[in-house]
Enzyme design. Structure first.
Site, mmCIF file in Angstrom:
data_model
loop_
_atom_site.group_PDB
_atom_site.id
_atom_site.type_symbol
_atom_site.label_atom_id
_atom_site.label_comp_id
_atom_site.label_asym_id
_atom_site.label_seq_id
_atom_site.Cartn_x
_atom_site.Cartn_y
_atom_site.Cartn_z
ATOM 1 N N ARG A 87 0.866 -1.187 0.000
ATOM 2 C CA ARG A 87 0.000 0.000 0.000
ATOM 3 C C ARG A 87 0.905 1.241 0.000
ATOM 4 O O ARG A 87 1.830 1.322 0.817
ATOM 5 C CB ARG A 87 -0.923 -0.002 1.236
ATOM 6 C CG ARG A 87 -1.855 -1.209 1.297
ATOM 7 C CD ARG A 87 -2.933 -1.045 2.348
ATOM 8 N NE ARG A 87 -3.905 -0.045 1.965
ATOM 9 C CZ ARG A 87 -4.792 0.485 2.809
ATOM 10 N NH1 ARG A 87 -4.797 0.129 4.086
ATOM 11 N NH2 ARG A 87 -5.669 1.370 2.397
ATOM 12 N N ASP A 233 -2.612 9.524 7.155
ATOM 13 C CA ASP A 233 -1.715 8.502 6.609
ATOM 14 C C ASP A 233 -0.371 9.082 6.165
ATOM 15 O O ASP A 233 0.625 8.376 6.118
ATOM 16 C CB ASP A 233 -2.384 7.787 5.429
ATOM 17 C CG ASP A 233 -3.469 6.875 5.952
ATOM 18 O OD1 ASP A 233 -4.582 7.373 6.219
ATOM 19 O OD2 ASP A 233 -3.189 5.690 6.174
HETATM 20 O O1 MRU Z 1 -7.496 2.304 4.241
HETATM 21 P P1 MRU Z 1 -7.263 2.353 5.713
HETATM 22 O O2 MRU Z 1 -8.380 1.774 6.519
HETATM 23 O O3 MRU Z 1 -5.908 1.784 6.088
HETATM 24 O O4 MRU Z 1 -7.225 3.900 6.047
HETATM 25 C C1 MRU Z 1 -6.876 4.286 7.349
HETATM 26 C C2 MRU Z 1 -7.041 5.725 7.597
HETATM 27 O O5 MRU Z 1 -7.302 6.504 6.705
HETATM 28 C C3 MRU Z 1 -6.781 6.181 8.994
HETATM 29 O O6 MRU Z 1 -7.542 7.320 9.274
HETATM 30 C C4 MRU Z 1 -5.296 6.531 9.141
HETATM 31 O O7 MRU Z 1 -4.503 5.440 8.777
HETATM 32 C C5 MRU Z 1 -4.950 6.953 10.487
HETATM 33 S S1 MRU Z 1 -4.935 5.608 11.614
HETATM 34 C C6 MRU Z 1 -4.482 6.099 13.145
#
Ligand code: MRU
Length: 339
Positions: A87, A233
């Site tokens: 990812r 992220d």
């Molecule tokens: O696609 P995901 O579920 O991994 O996306 C996660 C998010 O967008 C969260 O808000 C982010 O990783 C912050 S987690 C503390």
């Protein structure tokens, strides 16, 4: 609740695709299995991805039959390459990998490499818990007794090793005796808000209501939201921040309605190499995630679908970042890195 653990030579993680129906843990026996778990979103959330990446290298080292440091380093670099391709958006995954690989590189021999890799992976997990507690403590002061806080996606225990970032702030405010209610947006298409945030909060007795993503404007116009707290992220040096798709729309609406919009994240989510949000790589996921809802087709055959997993909120919409080192405005991010 620990989301991910290194147990012997296995990585044990809560399978988030099974929540809220079943709380099950899966065992990963190789970096390949961890990589697949990341791609399938069994484990997700930026800080949890750092731990998963680091632990994938730890089990690679523990299970390796290499006889020399060089052979083991080659295996670790290969495993790291596989994890890197899972990812692209959460910088934490790359930070976790790099921390472990550089610890490995500086060891003198093969036993030293094994030891360093496991030590660093465990340290990343332990630090994450401590950092989240500190984020919670720093953010709790921003919430007032009686606040209704809107959050998007899941930035809780499940997105970290434990405790959470945005949900950590809510937990800490409640531990300080403040009455806080949460509105969790459903978070299309994978429903992290409806499935994970609502599960996490309700099992602790924290009042939570789920709304669909499209309802946010209505709620804000009706003055039903006091504050927004979400995770991130990747945060660019100028304060633009990537988070789950839909965050940008919430931030714009919050500004229109003069509602404070906070991002709770560890400083490791700041990527100083990325100057603005335009440089943040945005993951595009399989169209099937939008086309099918739990196996049922909801988009007519032959219709095209676009499925970006994240969006970028420009710094001007962000009231402040809540980090383990303190609360800073977007223009002050560099303060966090001054010793
Ligand atoms: O696609 P995901 O579920 O991994 O996306 C996660 C998010 O967008 C969260 O808000 C982010 O990783 C912050 S987690 C503390």
């Amino acid at each position: 609740m620990r989301t991910i653990e290194l147990r012997g030579d296995k990585v044990v993680l809560v399978d988030q695709t099974q929540l809220p129906w079943r709380l099950v843990r899966v065992r990963c026996h190789s970096a390949e299995e961890v990589a697949a778990a990341i791609e399938e979103m069994k484990i997700r959330g930026a800080p949890a991805l750092a731990a998963a990446a680091a632990m994938a290298l730890a089990i690679t080292a523990l299970r390796s039959r290499a006889r020399t440091k060089e052979q083991l380093m080659r295996e670790l670099e290969r495993a790291g390459g596989r994890i890197r391709r899972t990812r692209p958006t959460a910088v934490n995954l790359f930070v976790g990998l790099e921390r472990v690989l550089s610890a490995a590189r500086s060891a003198v021999d093969i036993d030293g490499v094994r030891e360093a890799v496991v030590r660093e992976a465990r340290a990343i997990a332990q630090e994450d818990v401590k950092v989240n507690r500190k984020i919670g403590e720093n953010g709790a002061a921003l919430l007032e007794d009686g606040d209704v806080v809107l959050t998007h996606c899941n930035a809780g225990s499940l997105a970290t090793v434990d405790y959470g970032t945005a949900l950590g702030v809510i937990r800490a405010a409640r531990s300080a005796g403040k009455k806080i209610e949460v509105i969790a947006t459903e978070t299309r298409p994978l429903l992290q808000g409806a499935r994970l945030t609502a599960w996490e909060l309700s099992r602790e007795g924290i009042p939570v209501r789920v709304v669909t993503d499209g309802m946010v404007g209505y709620l804000m116009a009706k003055e039903m939201v006091d504050k927004v707290v979400v995770g991130a992220d990747r945060i660019a040096a100028n304060g633009d921040a990537a988070n789950k798709i839909g965050t940008y729309s919430i931030a714009v609406l919050a500004k229109e309605h003069r509602i404070p919009f906070y991002i709770a994240a560890p400083t490791s989510t700041v990527d100083p190499k990325v100057k603005t949000g335009a440089e943040i790589p945005i993951e595009e996921r399989r169209p099937e995630e939008v086309i099918f809802f739990r196996g049922v087709r909801i988009v007519p055959k032959g219709v095209k679908v676009f499925n970006p997993a994240f969006d970028v909120t420009p710094a001007r919409y962000i009231t402040a970042f809540i980090t383990e080192k303190g609360v800073v405005k977007p223009g002050e991010l560099s303060k966090l890195f001054k010793s």
